[in-house]
Enzyme design. Structure first.
Site, PDB file in Angstrom:
ATOM      1  N   ARG A  94     -10.377 -11.471   1.760  1.00  0.00           N
ATOM      2  CA  ARG A  94     -11.182 -12.580   1.225  1.00  0.00           C
ATOM      3  C   ARG A  94     -10.425 -13.898   1.294  1.00  0.00           C
ATOM      4  O   ARG A  94     -11.026 -14.963   1.380  1.00  0.00           O
ATOM      5  CB  ARG A  94     -11.628 -12.227  -0.208  1.00  0.00           C
ATOM      6  CG  ARG A  94     -10.504 -11.968  -1.153  1.00  0.00           C
ATOM      7  CD  ARG A  94     -10.921 -11.166  -2.393  1.00  0.00           C
ATOM      8  NE  ARG A  94     -10.939  -9.727  -2.151  1.00  0.00           N
ATOM      9  CZ  ARG A  94     -11.259  -8.821  -3.066  1.00  0.00           C
ATOM     10  NH1 ARG A  94     -11.620  -9.203  -4.285  1.00  0.00           N
ATOM     11  NH2 ARG A  94     -11.240  -7.538  -2.767  1.00  0.00           N
TER      12      ARG A  94
ATOM     13  N   LYS B 283       0.834  -1.193   0.000  1.00  0.00           N
ATOM     14  CA  LYS B 283       0.000   0.000   0.000  1.00  0.00           C
ATOM     15  C   LYS B 283       0.876   1.253   0.000  1.00  0.00           C
ATOM     16  O   LYS B 283       2.011   1.208   0.480  1.00  0.00           O
ATOM     17  CB  LYS B 283      -0.869   0.021   1.269  1.00  0.00           C
ATOM     18  CG  LYS B 283      -2.037  -0.940   1.258  1.00  0.00           C
ATOM     19  CD  LYS B 283      -2.908  -0.750   2.478  1.00  0.00           C
ATOM     20  CE  LYS B 283      -4.030  -1.764   2.523  1.00  0.00           C
ATOM     21  NZ  LYS B 283      -5.019  -1.586   1.447  1.00  0.00           N
TER      22      LYS B 283
HETATM   23  N1  BES Z   1      -8.240  -3.709   4.234  1.00  0.00           N
HETATM   24  C1  BES Z   1      -8.348  -3.325   2.895  1.00  0.00           C
HETATM   25  C2  BES Z   1      -9.639  -2.572   2.602  1.00  0.00           C
HETATM   26  C3  BES Z   1      -9.683  -1.130   3.006  1.00  0.00           C
HETATM   27  C4  BES Z   1      -9.046  -0.168   2.256  1.00  0.00           C
HETATM   28  C5  BES Z   1     -10.426  -0.740   4.083  1.00  0.00           C
HETATM   29  C6  BES Z   1      -9.134   1.167   2.625  1.00  0.00           C
HETATM   30  C7  BES Z   1     -10.530   0.590   4.428  1.00  0.00           C
HETATM   31  C8  BES Z   1      -9.883   1.539   3.705  1.00  0.00           C
HETATM   32  C9  BES Z   1      -8.324  -4.547   1.990  1.00  0.00           C
HETATM   33  O1  BES Z   1      -7.551  -5.587   2.431  1.00  0.00           O
HETATM   34  C10 BES Z   1      -7.760  -4.084   0.696  1.00  0.00           C
HETATM   35  O2  BES Z   1      -6.620  -3.732   0.658  1.00  0.00           O
HETATM   36  N2  BES Z   1      -8.584  -4.110  -0.358  1.00  0.00           N
HETATM   37  C11 BES Z   1      -8.169  -3.650  -1.622  1.00  0.00           C
HETATM   38  C12 BES Z   1      -8.736  -4.595  -2.647  1.00  0.00           C
HETATM   39  C13 BES Z   1      -8.202  -4.376  -4.026  1.00  0.00           C
HETATM   40  C14 BES Z   1      -6.741  -4.733  -4.093  1.00  0.00           C
HETATM   41  C15 BES Z   1      -9.003  -5.200  -4.988  1.00  0.00           C
HETATM   42  C16 BES Z   1      -8.718  -2.245  -1.831  1.00  0.00           C
HETATM   43  O3  BES Z   1      -9.863  -1.984  -1.437  1.00  0.00           O
HETATM   44  O4  BES Z   1      -7.998  -1.410  -2.341  1.00  0.00           O
HETATM   45 MN    MN Z   2      -5.527  -5.368   1.793  1.00  0.00          MN
END
Ligand code: BES
Ligand code: MN
Ligand code: ZN
Length: 495
Positions: free
Chosen positions: A353, A279
């Site tokens: 997931r 990230k």
């Molecule tokens: N924990 C995150 C989701 C999230 C992101 C929650 C920002 C709150 C704020 C999850 O594990 C994630 O990183 N999801 C990705 C999925 C994508 C790679 C398809 C996302 O939402 O960017």
């Molecule tokens: Mn994630």
């Protein structure tokens, strides 16, 4: 906090602070209890309201001292907004303002007489429960890692003044509200802890400790057993971290023996760095909140057990970190889930997931009446619904309706989105049964569709709480959502 229910005459109530409500309308009007105080005191409040300075907007407050004809030391008038708009969320706002003004004025006890003019859509029960929950919410303070601890609020006693006919249901509401407030508190306390303290091992220890204080039975599935269970998807995430994963299983058996349980599955990602699909740095600290779904499962079980709910509930929290490491998942890797489905990991940041799918398969062994999973699953859900509603997805219309309604009543709303096969097609992979991301568009939906593949054998709902479980910015902190929704759902199931 000591909560009680009183049926005393407001005029004779010896109170450090008597709180009266004012509804907005063509003119601002006191509720009947307020009018009674007003008459006893020579209509001081009527004259005040006539001046028009007081908007009676929800949460607007005016304090009065030395009122003739009554016993209370002070009277606080609080605006309740328009009666027709006075819903649980508006009420929470009001109570939170009242609580902070009382705290700031160092008042240690107050009597709330604001429940006698409720709109038809709100029961005395619901109003009382909301009030207790909201007071709990307002007085929460994070202290774990601060040496400059703030003084705890001086407010110690709150009573709800109601008519005799309403005292029984108000008492029940107080008991249940108190349990829910504890549940919310539990969830917030866990979620606000930093990732270096709140690790999967720490969560497992907290779950074990719950056995000492609550009628909850805890079992921890360690990595060795996960291997035997063939949880290849869950384990692939945890392999990229030095902290061992834990599958936390908590059982509350308040229902009849043999009654099928409701199973709650909560994402317990104690820190989500994204893995190799790292990230960006900005705001990454907030990914300590990626265990809020798991924390809400802790909270719901605490509440269920404290209110002695006649229902069997199982809480499952897959707990892991998601870190970049030599052993971490790489984009393109294919893993095999406990269900036997293979998954191509196209983005290692879609890890929620990957741990949830194996936890859902594990849930099958409890022969669940229904399974609800709760996860901070997608940023896309925040884009779709913001911070007001959690995303709701389900393979069963009646279950979805139950949850939607529970959220409405609890002031903790969820909004349903589809899980149609049209969206599921976005998860096609050339190299595995499923890809872990669905490409452009509808990210919250495709994430839910992924989970749906692992929920074929039971009624299932998924709550994406990425936008509702915590707040960013100056007031950064966990909200405890969706504990109120979950507990309301459980209460209705226990009927
Ligand atoms: N924990 C995150 C989701 C999230 C992101 C929650 C920002 C709150 C704020 C999850 O594990 C994630 O990183 N999801 C990705 C999925 C994508 C790679 C398809 C996302 O939402 O960017
Ligand atoms: Mn994630
Ligand atoms: Zn995550």
């Amino acid at each position: 906090m000591d909560f009680s229910v009183k049926t005393n005459d407001v005029v004779k109530l010896a109170s450090p602070c008597l709180v009266l409500g004012v509804y907005q309308g063509e003119k601002a009007t006191l509720t009947p209890l307020g009018e009674r105080v007003d008459s006893a005191g020579g209509h001081q409040f009527t004259r005040f309201l006539k001046r028009g300075d007081f908007s009676a907007d929800a949460g607007v407050i005016q304090m009065f001292y030395d009122i003739d004809g009554i016993k209370a030391d002070r009277v606080m008038l609080v605006g309740l907004g328009r009666q027709s708009n006075h819903d649980p969320i508006c009420q929470r706002n009001v109570i939170s303002k009242v609580t902070s003004v009382l705290s700031a004025a160092s008042i240690n006890a107050a009597d709330l007489a604001i429940f006698d003019g409720l709109p038809e859509t709100m029961s005395a029960y619901s109003a009382a429960r909301n009030t207790i929950e909201s007071v709990g919410e307002s007085l929460y303070q994070y202290t774990a890692t601060r040496s400059d601890k703030k003084k705890p609020s001086p407010l110690k006693k709150i009573s709800l003044v109601v008519a005799k006919e309403q005292s029984k249901e108000t008492r029940r509401a107080v008991t249940q509200g108190r349990a829910i407030a504890h549940g919310v508190h539990t969830a917030r306390t866990l979620a606000d802890l930093p990732g270096n303290i709140c690790t999967p091992t720490y969560l497992a220890k907290q779950a074990k400790d719950l056995q000492k204080t609550h009628s909850i039975k805890t079992k921890i599935v360690e990595e060795a057993e996960m291997k035997r269970l063939k949880m290849g998807s869950f384990l692939s995430v945890s392999r990229g971290s030095r902290e061992p994963a834990k599958l936390i299983v908590m059982e509350y058996s308040g229902g009849k023996k043999g009654q099928k349980p409701v199973v709650l599955v909560g994402k317990g990602l104690t820190f989500d760095a994204g893995g190799i699909s790292l990230k960006p740095a900005g705001g990454m600290d907030e990914m300590k909140y990626d265990m809020c779904g798991g924390a809400s499962v802790f909270g719901a079980l605490v509440a269920a057990s404290e209110m002695d709910l006649k229902l069997n509930v199982v809480g499952i929290v897959p707990a892991s970190e998601n870190m970049p490491d030599g052993a971490a998942n790489k984009p393109g890797d294919v893993v095999t889930s406990m269900l036997g489905k293979t998954i191509e990991i196209l983005n290692t940041d879609a890890e929620g997931r990957l741990i949830l799918c194996d936890a859902l398969t594990y849930a099958e062994r409890f022969k669940p009446a229904a399974v609800v999973d709760i996860a901070t699953l997608t940023g896309a859900c925040v884009v779709a619904l913001g911070e007001h509603a959690s995303g709701l997805f389900s393979n069963c219309d009646s279950l979805a309706e139950e949850i939607e309604k529970a959220g409405q009543v609890a002031g903790d709303r969820a909004w349903r989105l589809p899980v149609w096969d049209d969206y599921s097609k976005q998860l096609k992979s050339n190299f595995a049964d499923l890809a872990n991301i669905g490409g452009k568009g509808a990210g919250a939906v495709t994430a839910a569709c992924f989970l749906k593949h692992f929920a074929n054998n039971f009624d299932w709902a998924h709550l994406d709480v990425a936008g509702t479980a915590w707040k960013s910015g100056g007031a950064k902190g966990a909200t405890g959502r969706p504990v109120p929704l979950l507990v309301e759902f459980l209460i209705n199931r226990a009927r």
